[in-house]
Design a protein around this motif. Structure first.
Motif, mmCIF file in Angstrom:
data_model
loop_
_atom_site.group_PDB
_atom_site.id
_atom_site.type_symbol
_atom_site.label_atom_id
_atom_site.label_comp_id
_atom_site.label_asym_id
_atom_site.label_seq_id
_atom_site.Cartn_x
_atom_site.Cartn_y
_atom_site.Cartn_z
ATOM 1 N N TYR A 21 0.827 -1.210 0.000
ATOM 2 C CA TYR A 21 0.000 0.000 0.000
ATOM 3 C C TYR A 21 0.863 1.262 0.000
ATOM 4 C CZ TYR A 21 -4.090 2.856 0.725
ATOM 5 O OH TYR A 21 -5.080 3.771 0.559
ATOM 6 N N GLU A 22 2.002 1.233 0.687
ATOM 7 C CA GLU A 22 2.905 2.383 0.658
ATOM 8 C C GLU A 22 3.445 2.621 -0.750
ATOM 9 O OE1 GLU A 22 5.892 1.640 3.589
ATOM 10 O OE2 GLU A 22 4.561 2.175 5.245
ATOM 11 N N TYR A 23 3.811 1.550 -1.457
ATOM 12 C CA TYR A 23 4.287 1.704 -2.830
ATOM 13 C C TYR A 23 3.167 2.197 -3.754
ATOM 14 C CZ TYR A 23 8.827 -0.338 -1.853
ATOM 15 O OH TYR A 23 10.090 -0.576 -1.373
ATOM 16 N N CYS A 24 1.953 1.740 -3.515
ATOM 17 C CA CYS A 24 0.820 2.235 -4.304
ATOM 18 C C CYS A 24 0.614 3.719 -4.069
ATOM 19 C CB CYS A 24 -0.453 1.471 -3.959
ATOM 20 S SG CYS A 24 -0.490 -0.203 -4.607
ATOM 21 N N LEU A 25 0.693 4.156 -2.810
ATOM 22 C CA LEU A 25 0.575 5.582 -2.510
ATOM 23 C C LEU A 25 1.671 6.385 -3.198
ATOM 24 C CD1 LEU A 25 -0.295 5.738 1.300
ATOM 25 C CD2 LEU A 25 -1.676 6.607 -0.572
ATOM 26 N N LEU A 26 2.885 5.890 -3.112
ATOM 27 C CA LEU A 26 4.003 6.589 -3.740
ATOM 28 C C LEU A 26 3.818 6.684 -5.255
ATOM 29 C CD1 LEU A 26 6.777 7.909 -3.369
ATOM 30 C CD2 LEU A 26 7.773 5.637 -3.674
ATOM 31 N N ALA A 27 3.419 5.586 -5.877
ATOM 32 C CA ALA A 27 3.199 5.605 -7.324
ATOM 33 C C ALA A 27 2.068 6.564 -7.688
ATOM 34 C CB ALA A 27 2.879 4.200 -7.825
ATOM 35 N N TYR A 28 1.006 6.578 -6.900
ATOM 36 C CA TYR A 28 -0.118 7.479 -7.177
ATOM 37 C C TYR A 28 0.307 8.943 -7.040
ATOM 38 C CZ TYR A 28 -4.657 9.710 -6.872
ATOM 39 O OH TYR A 28 -5.733 10.536 -7.080
ATOM 40 N N ILE A 41 -5.246 2.762 -17.064
ATOM 41 C CA ILE A 41 -6.000 1.859 -16.183
ATOM 42 C C ILE A 41 -5.271 1.610 -14.866
ATOM 43 C CG2 ILE A 41 -5.057 -0.257 -17.172
ATOM 44 C CD1 ILE A 41 -7.931 -1.412 -16.870
ATOM 45 N N ILE A 42 -3.946 1.597 -14.886
ATOM 46 C CA ILE A 42 -3.182 1.389 -13.654
ATOM 47 C C ILE A 42 -3.333 2.586 -12.733
ATOM 48 C CG2 ILE A 42 -0.863 1.059 -12.705
ATOM 49 C CD1 ILE A 42 -0.214 -0.470 -15.312
ATOM 50 N N VAL A 43 -3.282 3.778 -13.290
ATOM 51 C CA VAL A 43 -3.437 4.986 -12.478
ATOM 52 C C VAL A 43 -4.864 5.076 -11.933
ATOM 53 C CG1 VAL A 43 -3.283 7.505 -12.481
ATOM 54 C CG2 VAL A 43 -1.611 6.152 -13.740
ATOM 55 N N ILE A 73 1.895 13.176 5.779
ATOM 56 C CA ILE A 73 1.204 12.812 7.011
ATOM 57 C C ILE A 73 0.535 11.447 6.845
ATOM 58 C CG2 ILE A 73 -0.520 13.539 8.687
ATOM 59 C CD1 ILE A 73 1.978 15.366 8.464
ATOM 60 N N ALA A 74 0.009 11.168 5.655
ATOM 61 C CA ALA A 74 -0.627 9.875 5.397
ATOM 62 C C ALA A 74 0.383 8.735 5.535
ATOM 63 C CB ALA A 74 -1.259 9.871 4.006
ATOM 64 N N PHE A 75 1.611 8.933 5.041
ATOM 65 C CA PHE A 75 2.651 7.911 5.207
ATOM 66 C C PHE A 75 3.001 7.703 6.676
ATOM 67 C CE2 PHE A 75 3.823 8.471 0.668
ATOM 68 C CZ PHE A 75 3.894 7.138 0.324
ATOM 69 N N ILE A 76 3.105 8.788 7.420
ATOM 70 C CA ILE A 76 3.445 8.687 8.841
ATOM 71 C C ILE A 76 2.354 7.943 9.598
ATOM 72 C CG2 ILE A 76 3.794 10.039 10.945
ATOM 73 C CD1 ILE A 76 5.167 12.159 9.127
ATOM 74 N N VAL A 77 1.091 8.294 9.344
ATOM 75 C CA VAL A 77 -0.026 7.638 10.024
ATOM 76 C C VAL A 77 -0.104 6.166 9.624
ATOM 77 C CG1 VAL A 77 -2.535 7.607 10.244
ATOM 78 C CG2 VAL A 77 -1.305 9.764 10.375
ATOM 79 N N LEU A 78 0.132 5.854 8.360
ATOM 80 C CA LEU A 78 0.117 4.463 7.920
ATOM 81 C C LEU A 78 1.191 3.651 8.643
ATOM 82 C CD1 LEU A 78 -1.368 2.629 5.881
ATOM 83 C CD2 LEU A 78 0.482 3.110 4.287
ATOM 84 N N ASN A 79 2.364 4.240 8.815
ATOM 85 C CA ASN A 79 3.435 3.567 9.542
ATOM 86 C C ASN A 79 3.050 3.360 11.009
ATOM 87 O OD1 ASN A 79 5.822 2.558 10.489
ATOM 88 N ND2 ASN A 79 7.097 4.178 9.637
ATOM 89 N N ILE A 80 2.418 4.347 11.625
ATOM 90 C CA ILE A 80 1.978 4.216 13.016
ATOM 91 C C ILE A 80 0.926 3.115 13.141
ATOM 92 C CG2 ILE A 80 0.726 5.390 14.868
ATOM 93 C CD1 ILE A 80 2.189 7.969 13.961
#
Length: 91
Positions: A21-28, A41-43, A73-80
């Protein structure tokens, strides 16, 4: 009761899910810089799975000029969240 090997695989599975999910967020986030990729379609798939999570933070964190800091902030919260889930499961 799970044995040690099964705990290890559950731990790895949870880590892989969050990593995916982190890689998906980064790619998005990176594809948002290139508007010509919006109809891909991937995007569109990435937007479907990432945008609901990012909207939560965009409600509370306004953009600073042209920079949207809500993904940070979304990455930080996801890690938490990942750390909380792992600590609750493996205490």
């Amino acid at each position: 009761m799970l044995n040690l090997t099964e705990y290890y695989w559950v731990f790895r599975f949870i880590r892989y899910l969050f990593g995916f999910y982190e890689y998906c967020l980064l790619a998005y986030i990176l594809t948002s810089w290139f508007p010509q990729f919006r109809n891909n379609i991937i995007v569109e798939f990435l937007a479907t799975i990432c945008e609901p999570y990012l909207k939560i933070f965009r409600k509370f964190i306004p953009p600073v000029g042209m920079l949207d800091i809500s993904p940070i902030i979304a990455f930080i919260v996801l890690n938490i969240i990942q750390r909380i889930i792992l600590s609750l499961l493996f205490m």
